[in-house]
Structure formats: C-alpha cells, structure tokens
Design a protein around this motif. Structure first.
Motif, PDB file in Angstrom:
ATOM      1  N   ASP A 424       0.797  -1.189   0.010  1.00 22.29           N
ATOM      2  CA  ASP A 424       0.092  -0.002   0.139  1.00 22.29           C
ATOM      3  C   ASP A 424       0.831   1.334  -0.124  1.00 22.29           C
ATOM      4  OD1 ASP A 424       0.832  -0.283   2.549  1.00 22.29           O
ATOM      5  OD2 ASP A 424      -0.931   0.158   3.774  1.00 22.29           O
ATOM      6  N   THR A 425       1.942   0.922  -0.063  1.00 19.01           N
ATOM      7  CA  THR A 425       2.886   2.299  -0.144  1.00 19.01           C
ATOM      8  C   THR A 425       3.169   2.666  -1.592  1.00 19.01           C
ATOM      9  OG1 THR A 425       5.072   0.943  -0.278  1.00 19.01           O
ATOM     10  CG2 THR A 425       4.297   1.911   1.908  1.00 19.01           C
ATOM     11  N   VAL A 426       2.653   2.193  -2.420  1.00 19.60           N
ATOM     12  CA  VAL A 426       2.948   2.325  -3.961  1.00 19.60           C
ATOM     13  C   VAL A 426       2.089   3.450  -4.418  1.00 19.60           C
ATOM     14  CG1 VAL A 426       0.858   0.715  -4.792  1.00 19.60           C
ATOM     15  CG2 VAL A 426       3.074   1.314  -6.262  1.00 19.60           C
ATOM     16  N   ASP A 427       2.868   4.299  -5.305  1.00 20.35           N
ATOM     17  CA  ASP A 427       2.210   5.605  -5.812  1.00 20.35           C
ATOM     18  C   ASP A 427       1.772   5.036  -7.145  1.00 20.35           C
ATOM     19  OD1 ASP A 427       1.480   7.837  -7.127  1.00 20.35           O
ATOM     20  OD2 ASP A 427       3.562   8.638  -7.134  1.00 20.35           O
ATOM     21  N   MET A 428       0.425   4.838  -7.734  1.00 22.30           N
ATOM     22  CA  MET A 428       0.005   4.382  -8.856  1.00 22.30           C
ATOM     23  C   MET A 428       0.010   5.330  -9.997  1.00 22.30           C
ATOM     24  SD  MET A 428      -0.440   1.303  -8.409  1.00 22.30           S
ATOM     25  CE  MET A 428      -0.822   0.907 -10.076  1.00 22.30           C
ATOM     26  N   ALA A 429      -0.007   6.672  -9.609  1.00 21.31           N
ATOM     27  CA  ALA A 429       0.299   7.522 -10.598  1.00 21.31           C
ATOM     28  C   ALA A 429       1.838   7.310 -11.095  1.00 21.31           C
ATOM     29  CB  ALA A 429       0.208   9.056 -10.117  1.00 21.31           C
ATOM     30  N   GLY A 430       2.722   7.338 -10.184  1.00 11.30           N
ATOM     31  CA  GLY A 430       4.091   7.083 -10.263  1.00 11.30           C
ATOM     32  C   GLY A 430       4.262   6.103 -11.322  1.00 11.30           C
ATOM     33  N   GLN A 431       3.604   4.725 -11.153  1.00 14.08           N
ATOM     34  CA  GLN A 431       3.869   3.589 -11.934  1.00 14.08           C
ATOM     35  C   GLN A 431       3.282   3.844 -13.372  1.00 14.08           C
ATOM     36  OE1 GLN A 431       5.644   2.378  -9.054  1.00 14.08           O
ATOM     37  NE2 GLN A 431       5.571   1.013 -10.527  1.00 14.08           N
ATOM     38  N   ALA A 432       1.964   4.631 -13.500  1.00  9.10           N
ATOM     39  CA  ALA A 432       1.861   5.055 -14.726  1.00  9.10           C
ATOM     40  C   ALA A 432       2.670   5.778 -15.494  1.00  9.10           C
ATOM     41  CB  ALA A 432       0.416   5.762 -14.462  1.00  9.10           C
ATOM     42  N   ARG A 433       3.197   6.646 -14.600  1.00 14.81           N
ATOM     43  CA  ARG A 433       4.241   7.538 -15.506  1.00 14.81           C
ATOM     44  C   ARG A 433       5.455   6.673 -15.897  1.00 14.81           C
ATOM     45  NH1 ARG A 433       9.098  10.488 -14.687  1.00 14.81           N
ATOM     46  NH2 ARG A 433       8.977  12.641 -15.261  1.00 14.81           N
ATOM     47  N   PHE A 434       5.862   5.893 -15.018  1.00 18.73           N
ATOM     48  CA  PHE A 434       6.852   4.869 -15.372  1.00 18.73           C
ATOM     49  C   PHE A 434       6.809   4.238 -16.703  1.00 18.73           C
ATOM     50  CE2 PHE A 434       8.917   0.759 -15.319  1.00 18.73           C
ATOM     51  CZ  PHE A 434      10.427   1.234 -15.391  1.00 18.73           C
ATOM     52  N   ALA A 435       5.539   3.717 -16.665  1.00 21.41           N
ATOM     53  CA  ALA A 435       5.132   2.865 -18.049  1.00 21.41           C
ATOM     54  C   ALA A 435       5.318   3.707 -19.265  1.00 21.41           C
ATOM     55  CB  ALA A 435       3.694   2.508 -17.839  1.00 21.41           C
ATOM     56  N   MET A 436       4.976   5.119 -19.421  1.00 21.03           N
ATOM     57  CA  MET A 436       5.301   5.967 -20.246  1.00 21.03           C
ATOM     58  C   MET A 436       6.735   6.143 -20.368  1.00 21.03           C
ATOM     59  SD  MET A 436       2.440   6.986 -22.050  1.00 21.03           S
ATOM     60  CE  MET A 436       0.896   7.239 -22.177  1.00 21.03           C
ATOM     61  N   GLU A 437       7.472   6.380 -19.509  1.00 22.49           N
ATOM     62  CA  GLU A 437       8.976   6.517 -19.422  1.00 22.49           C
ATOM     63  C   GLU A 437       9.794   5.467 -20.093  1.00 22.49           C
ATOM     64  OE1 GLU A 437       9.967   7.342 -15.402  1.00 22.49           O
ATOM     65  OE2 GLU A 437      12.052   8.030 -15.903  1.00 22.49           O
ATOM     66  N   PHE A 438       9.221   4.350 -19.399  1.00 17.85           N
ATOM     67  CA  PHE A 438       9.789   3.134 -20.260  1.00 17.85           C
ATOM     68  C   PHE A 438       9.734   2.833 -21.497  1.00 17.85           C
ATOM     69  CE2 PHE A 438       9.694  -1.540 -20.765  1.00 17.85           C
ATOM     70  CZ  PHE A 438      11.097  -1.918 -20.544  1.00 17.85           C
ATOM     71  N   CYS A 439       8.236   3.286 -22.020  1.00 21.66           N
ATOM     72  CA  CYS A 439       7.979   3.087 -23.438  1.00 21.66           C
ATOM     73  C   CYS A 439       8.874   4.090 -24.191  1.00 21.66           C
ATOM     74  CB  CYS A 439       6.577   3.346 -23.640  1.00 21.66           C
ATOM     75  SG  CYS A 439       6.345   3.386 -25.464  1.00 21.66           S
ATOM     76  N   ALA A 440       9.175   5.388 -23.679  1.00 22.73           N
ATOM     77  CA  ALA A 440      10.016   6.456 -24.370  1.00 22.73           C
ATOM     78  C   ALA A 440      11.328   5.670 -24.487  1.00 22.73           C
ATOM     79  CB  ALA A 440       9.799   7.703 -23.727  1.00 22.73           C
ATOM     80  N   ALA A 441      11.828   5.342 -23.415  1.00 23.03           N
ATOM     81  CA  ALA A 441      13.174   4.743 -23.540  1.00 23.03           C
ATOM     82  C   ALA A 441      13.395   3.913 -24.284  1.00 23.03           C
ATOM     83  CB  ALA A 441      13.781   4.538 -22.047  1.00 23.03           C
ATOM     84  N   GLU A 442      12.334   2.769 -24.478  1.00 22.88           N
ATOM     85  CA  GLU A 442      12.896   1.415 -25.312  1.00 22.88           C
ATOM     86  C   GLU A 442      12.035   1.394 -26.447  1.00 22.88           C
ATOM     87  OE1 GLU A 442      14.870  -0.760 -23.967  1.00 22.88           O
ATOM     88  OE2 GLU A 442      15.300   0.107 -22.056  1.00 22.88           O
ATOM     89  N   SER A 443      11.344   2.399 -26.769  1.00 16.79           N
ATOM     90  CA  SER A 443      10.868   2.489 -28.329  1.00 16.79           C
ATOM     91  C   SER A 443      11.711   2.286 -29.371  1.00 16.79           C
ATOM     92  CB  SER A 443      10.115   3.927 -28.448  1.00 16.79           C
ATOM     93  OG  SER A 443       9.949   4.260 -29.786  1.00 16.79           O
ATOM     94  N   CYS A 444      11.524   1.490 -30.306  1.00 15.73           N
ATOM     95  CA  CYS A 444      12.545   1.523 -31.455  1.00 15.73           C
ATOM     96  C   CYS A 444      12.373   2.668 -32.383  1.00 15.73           C
ATOM     97  CB  CYS A 444      12.163   0.040 -32.070  1.00 15.73           C
ATOM     98  SG  CYS A 444      10.930   0.512 -33.736  1.00 15.73           S
ATOM     99  N   GLY A 445      11.514   3.411 -32.227  1.00 21.94           N
ATOM    100  CA  GLY A 445      11.619   4.808 -32.723  1.00 21.94           C
ATOM    101  C   GLY A 445      11.039   4.692 -34.247  1.00 21.94           C
TER     102      GLY A 445
END
Ligand SMILES: Cc1cc2nc3c(=O)[nH]c(=O)nc-3n(C[C@H](O)[C@H](O)[C@H](O)COP(=O)(O)O)c2cc1C
Ligand code: SF4
Ligand code: FES
Lengths: 538, 164
Positions: A424-445
């Motif tokens: 219950d300490t997880v911040d779900m907005a932070g997790q959503a943000r990470f999903a986008m961040e990960f996609c931005a970092a790993e996109s093949c472009g």
C-alpha cells in the motif's frame, strides 16, 4: 569409507545472488574438516526463491530441504547433522517433495528444473530426457505438428498464438533453408522463468527446438538470449557443446537423417528486441527496428526465410507434449488456455518464485495463496500482471482466473505469466508515469505515436499529478492512449496504455481524482479486446 | 585503462582477427561487437571504419547498430561498473531508495563515471532476479535482496585507486 552423500546447492543466478556460491564453499570446507566425503551437485532452483539458498541433502527417504541457508549457518547445520539429512536444525524443512508449496503445483515444463544437474546429460536421460525427441523422430513431420496443435499449446511469450498453426505455416512454406529461433529475450520485469529453464534444464530447450526443426524442416536454429543473463548464456552454450558431443545436435541427430545446428546469440540491452521481428533484425546484425507485418516471420523471417519464432517456455513444453501425448497436456487448463503456465511471483511478495500450475488458478490463489501476501507485511494494493505492458489490478480483481480470454475481457493480459506485487505504499500515478517513461526509453523509434506519444505521456501525467488543469489533461491522456493503442506498429506503443489506463481506472485517487461512485464494470475496463491484444503482442 | 585502436595499429589488427574468427557466422556484426567490447571494455568509434570494411557494410550502418544498443558504450567505463535495476518488481521492494543512495554516495547520475574513474553507475531494467530483489549487478556479478547497507558495502568494495 561410506559412499559420499549427495548435497544440492543451486547454481541458479537468483540463488547465487543471495549467496549460494559461498554456501557451497562453506559446505565443502565443513565436510572436509569433518572428514566426510560429499558429492556436491549444483542444480537449478526448485523455484522457491524466498528460500534460496535452498540446500538439499539426499537421504534414505528422498531429498531433505534446508533453507534459506546463509553462509554463516553452514557450520551449525553441519554440526546438527546436515550431511546425514538430519532434522534437528531450525532451517530443516522436511522432504522437498512434501513441501506444500511444491506438492500442489503441476510441474510439466519445469519437471526437471531444480531436480537434475543441468549440465549432466545422463541425469537428463535418467529423468525422461529425449523421450519426446525419440518419439518425434518416429512420427512424420505432419504428425508432430498435429500433436502440437492438438495439445492446444499457445505461445508463452505473451501473445498466446497457437504454436501448431505457426509450425504448420512454416512446414508448408517451400524453402531449402528454414530456421527455428527461440526468443529468450525475457525483458519483462517480473519474469524469470525462461532464465530458470535455461539455467536449470537447458537440454529440454535444445530438445524442444530440435523437435520443432524436425517438424518444419529447419536445419539451423538460434537462441536469442538477453545479455543481462550471462549465466543462462554460459549454461546453454555448455549444454549445446555436450549435445553435439552426444550426437543430439548436428548431422544425423540420434542416428536419424535429421541435421540441426544450434547456436546462442546474445542480445545487447534493448527491450524491444523481444518483439519477434525486432529480434530477427538483431539476429541479422542490424538495429532492432520492428518490421511491419505482413510478411509474417513464418513465411519471411530470418534472412527472409521461413522461421519459427517461439518463446523458451513454448519450446520447452514441446518435449513433454511429444513424450506424454497431446491429450495429457490438453487435459489441463481451462477454456482455450490449455496446459500449464509457469507463473512467476515477484516484487513485494512474501513467497516469490515459480508456480507452475494449470491455467485457471485465480490471481488471488497465486498472490495470497502461494505468494503469502507482501514481503513487507503491509496490505497488497496492486499487482501488475504480464510485464511492463500489462495491467495493474487491485485486490478486487483477485477472483480472475489466469486464462488468456478472461484476462483480456478484464482489460488485462496474462502475458508471459509474471505477477508483480506492490504493497500500500505504492504510488500508482508514479507507476503510470514509469510505464510511459519506459516506453519512451525503449521505443525502437519507428512510429510517432509510440516514440513521441510516450514522451508526451510523461509530461501529461506530471501535469495531472501537479494539479495543473487536471480535467483537461486527463482528457488529453485518454486521447493520447487512444492514439498509441490505435496508431502504433507494435505492442510496445500499442499496449503501454494498458498499465496507464488500468492504474487510472482502479486507483484514481493517486491521480488526485475522486474514486468512481460505482466500481467500474469489466466491460468499461475492456479498453483492449483480445483480438487487439493478441494481434499486437504477436 | 583500455586502449583505443587509434593508439596502436596492433589493435586494428586485433579487430580484424576478431572479424576473422566470426567468418561464416550469419549476421556477424553483433557477435563481433560483443567480442570487441569484451576485449577492450568498450567499442571505440575508431573501430567503425575497420568493421565496415571487413564486413562489407557502410560506416553509417555500423554506427547505427552501435548506437542502437545499450551494451555498446563508446567510451571506457570506470574500473567497476555498478548497475541498479530500476524496473517494476525491484521498484516494489525499494529500488528507488537504492538508486537515490547510489547517486548521492557516488556523486554521479546514471550513465556517468566518478571523476576518479573508479565507478560507472548504470541503470538496468530487470536482471531476472525479480523475486529476490532489489537487484544490483557489480562487474557482472548479480546481487539480490540488496539492503541500503549492503549497497554501501558493495560500493565501498570498488577499488578507488587505478591498479588497486
Ligand atoms: C515489446 C514486445 C516485447 C516482447 N518481448 C518478448 C520476450 O521478451 N520474449 C518473448 O518470448 N516474446 C516477447 N514478445 C512477443 C514476441 O513478439 C512473439 O510474440 C513471441 O516471441 C512468439 O513466441 P510464442 O508464440 O512462443 O509466444 C514481445 C512482444 C513485444 C511487442
Ligand atoms: S510501437 Fe514503438 S517499438 Fe513498436 S514499432 Fe512503433 S516505435 Fe517501434
Ligand atoms: S525487476 Fe529487478 S530484477 Fe527483475
């Protein structure tokens, strides 16, 4: 002198990461000091990762388990009769085979993992190795494919595409050169079953690939292993060399007319290379840019030739299917999800590791039952199923059966079977943000909705959590998710909205929203239906 | 200190022989680049024309591949490389704390090397150690259930002096 006692200390990299090598050294030293001769086997892991390092000692009634064993525990254990499989020490767990956590599982693909010495070909044979390949060599290629089709085996890499149909396409393609490629890129956070199979029972993967080669008429195979898995690479390479030595690979496999050459290729730190066409580009020595489909790899794959691409667990299930028959495999599971799935419990979970069981087990059984809730002891708040592109689900979804269709209907996906637990300490907005961040970092472009959309996604979520124009930005985020879902070439961009939307849907308060008055229905959640999930993830 | 091919014609020779060892390998560029990195610790841009010539590729192709993949760094890393997993399963058990601690202890951001050349700090997304996280890798050696104190020990064990 009495016959040496056999002691098992896993060589699995998770076990090594928490001290298995030091434990093995201490046991060897302690045995020498007490004048006892031991036979030390570095096995794979039994998958009870919270108990690693798990030491086993062969006793008259079977293997006796001790764990988790820290290096400092060894002298005390040996003094308390470890080498006689005695049961007085507090770390004594009893007979491995009687441990509930293992006993209630149905180990099919993982039948030998943790049991055998991964690099001993005779141990492999003694535990049923090559039965599947021997039977396959007696069948026609058509009959092998029929067996795989009848088993209902679907791709374990995430998309769940029927393996038999893929194999049939490759089999019927007309080409002198065909390939079998094993996708061992396993980039999803929360997944480690491919790694554990490669480290714990590599001959099974080799056997599965050889059967695939026979079925489709391929002569060359590659295992594409991510570079983050050096132990798996080394184990697999050693096993392949042994297999050549035994006549299990190369010309005249097991005295038949089958020729199959197999080698390992190492990835180079790009998540997108798990997507099959990107993996093929990488195998060709190029940038891992995703290819448009069609053409499908089954017809124009590696170097433009017909190619089977399957996940480690898919190919690793094939030997058992051939050995025991399609019916035994198809007899397990639920609906169109047949057989067993090797689920992986990770993150903040008390009892993490491998749970192989028939499809249909509920999410709650996995997380609360096998997993025992969180490691921190706090309440479970969310679980992410199916890797970084999978949905975040609240405990109110714990009744969901692990089944491709049921998950798709709930706006989620089973994926590669990874379940990551958060307290219950997880911040779900932070997790959503990470999903986008990960996609931005790993996109093949290659396409804009993914490459640019994900960067915008991070910015929009930041504005939402900062309370800037919240309503307008939520609408913008929704539009962005639509655009990414519909406009992306592959599931990297296409499924990144899944963790984002599910987080928003189930945990609106974390985004500064009032929780919905009524719990959303499953149809509301079905932002991605099965067709798009499977299509995209293919 | 890793040497760059520019500094020594022997190294150009070495790269050529690595390529020769991979003759007959289909799509040899990645295996060759891995071998180069293993030997020199990084992929010096000076090898690009050599590889292009030997493999019959354009320099742009070779450059494009090197820059696509995380593993093919173009400058020498520090004497120790620390990689911290920042993916979801490790986030759930405190990866963030470890990441913050490492950056503040070392005084560098991810992707950077300490000014004395002792430590390169990198991030990684999943090491396949998700049930025994948080995971940290030090010079290729995987560590699990890494507490902040354990991280301090791991960081402290990196040799500070060149040649130490
Ligand atoms: C972004 C992305 C990453 C993927 N990563 C993997 C992976 O690491 N391993 C894998 O087997 N499949 C992965 N897949 C799925 C593959 O594209 C492909 O469906 C799979 O390898 C086919 O084998 P299967 O039918 O046996 O599952 C990924 C797909 C996408 C879109
Ligand atoms: S969706 Fe992303 S990863 Fe997939 S092809 Fe497009 S840019 Fe590449
Ligand atoms: S998420 Fe850190 S090791 Fe898998």
């Amino acid at each position: 002198m009495s016959t040496p006692v056999t002691v098992y200390v896993p060589r699995d990299s998770a076990a090594r990461s928490v001290g298995a090598d030091e434990v093995a050294e201490r046991i060897t030293a302690a045995a020498a000091a007490t004048g006892r001769e031991i036979r030390l086997v570095r096995n794979g892991s039994r998958g009870m990762l919270w108990r690693e390092p798990l030491v086993e000692v062969a006793g008259p009634d079977g293997r006796i388990a001790y764990g988790p064993v820290a290096p400092e525990d060894v002298d005390g254990l040996v003094a308390a009769g470890l080498l006689d499989a005695a049961g007085t020490h507090p770390l004594h767990l009893g007979r491995t085979a009687d441990l509930d956590w293992l006993r209630t599982q149905n180990r099919v693909t993982f039948a030998r993992v943790g049991v055998v010495d991964p690099l001993d070909p005779d141990d492999f044979l003694a535990h049923g190795g090559l039965r599947g390949l021997r039977r396959a060599l007696e069948l026609s290629p058509q009959d092998i494919v029929a067996e795989v089709t009848d088993s209902g085996l679907r791709g374990r890499g995430g998309a769940g595409f029927p393996a038999g149909i893929k194999w049939k396409t490759v089999q019927e393609a007309d080409s002198a050169l065909k390939f079998v490629c094993c996708n061992a890129d396993e980039g999803d956070s929360g997944t480690f079953a491919d790694r554990m199979l490669m480290e714990g029972d590599p001959f099974t993967l080799i056997e599965g690939m050889t059967i695939a080669a026979r079925a489709v008429g391929a002569t060359e195979g590659y295992v594409y292993v991510r570079s983050e898995y050096p132990d798996a690479v080394a184990t697999l390479r050693a096993a392949i060399a042994t297999a050549y030595g035994r006549g299990w690979l190369g010309a005249g496999v097991l005295g038949s007319d089958l020729r199959f050459d197999l080698s390992v290729r190492v990835g180079a730190g790009a998540y997108i290379c798990g997507e099959e066409t990107s993996m093929l580009e990488s195998l060709e020595g190029k940038r891992g840019t995703v290819r448009a489909k069609p053409p499908i790899p089954a017809l124009e794959g590696l170097f433009g030739k017909p190619t089977v691409v399957n996940n480690v667990l898919t190919l690793g299930s094939v030997p058992m299917i051939l050995a025991d028959g399609a019916r035994a495999f198809a007899g397990l599971g639920t609906g169109r999800s047949r057989g067993t799935q090797v689920f992986q419990l990770g993150g903040n979970v008390a009892r993490g590791g491998i749970v192989e069981t028939a499809f249909g087990v509920t999410l709650g059984d996995l997380v609360e039952g096998y997993g025992g809730g969180t490691r921190s002891g706090r309440p479970v708040r969310a679980v992410q199923v199916g890797g970084p592109l999978g949905a975040y689900l609240p405990t109110s979804r714990f009744h969901l059966p692990m089944d491709y269709e049921a998950f798709a209907a709930a706006g989620a996906m089973v994926g590669h079977g990874g379940v990551v637990v958060f307290d219950d300490t997880v911040d779900m907005a932070g997790q959503a943000r990470f999903a986008m961040e990960f996609c931005a970092a790993e996109s093949c472009g290659k396409c804009t909705p993914c490459r640019v959309g994900a960067v915008r996604g991070v910015e929009v979520i930041d504005r939402i959590t900062a309370g800037i124009d919240r309503r307008a930005n939520l609408t913008l985020l929704d539009d962005l998710c639509d655009l990414m879902t519909e406009g992306s070439l592959c599931a990297m961009g296409g499924l990144t909205p899944m963790p984002v939307r599910s987080a928003l849907e189930h945990f609106p308060a974390d985004f500064g929203e009032q929780p919905a008055a009524e719990p959303p229905t499953t149809t509301d959640l079905a932002t991605t239906d099965l067709a798009t999930t499977t299509e995209a993830r293919r | 200190m890793a040497v760059s091919p520019e500094q020594s014609p022997d190294l150009e020779q070495r790269v050529r022989s690595i390529v020769a060892e991979h003759r007959g390998t289909r799509g040899a560029l990645l295996p060759v680049l891995h071998a180069v990195r293993e030997e020199f610790g990084h992929v010096d841009p000076a090898v690009i024309p050599v590889l292009a010539g030997e493999l019959n590729l354009s320099r742009a192709d070779v450059y494009g591949v090197i820059t696509f993949y995380e593993d093919f760094r173009q400058s020498p890393p520090g004497r120790t490389t620390v990689r911290i997993c920042r993916a979801e399963a490790c986030q759930a058990v405190g990866a963030r704390t470890l990441a913050d601690r490492a950056t503040s202890r070392l005084g560098v951001s991810f992707g950077e090397t300490t000014p004395d050349g002792a430590v390169t700090l990198d991030q990684v997304f999943c090491l396949g150690n998700c049930a025994t996280g948080p995971a940290v890798e030090v010079d290729g050696r995987l560590h699990g259930r890494v507490t902040p104190e354990r991280l301090d020990t791991l960081l402290a064990s990196a040799p500070r002096e060149a040649g130490a």
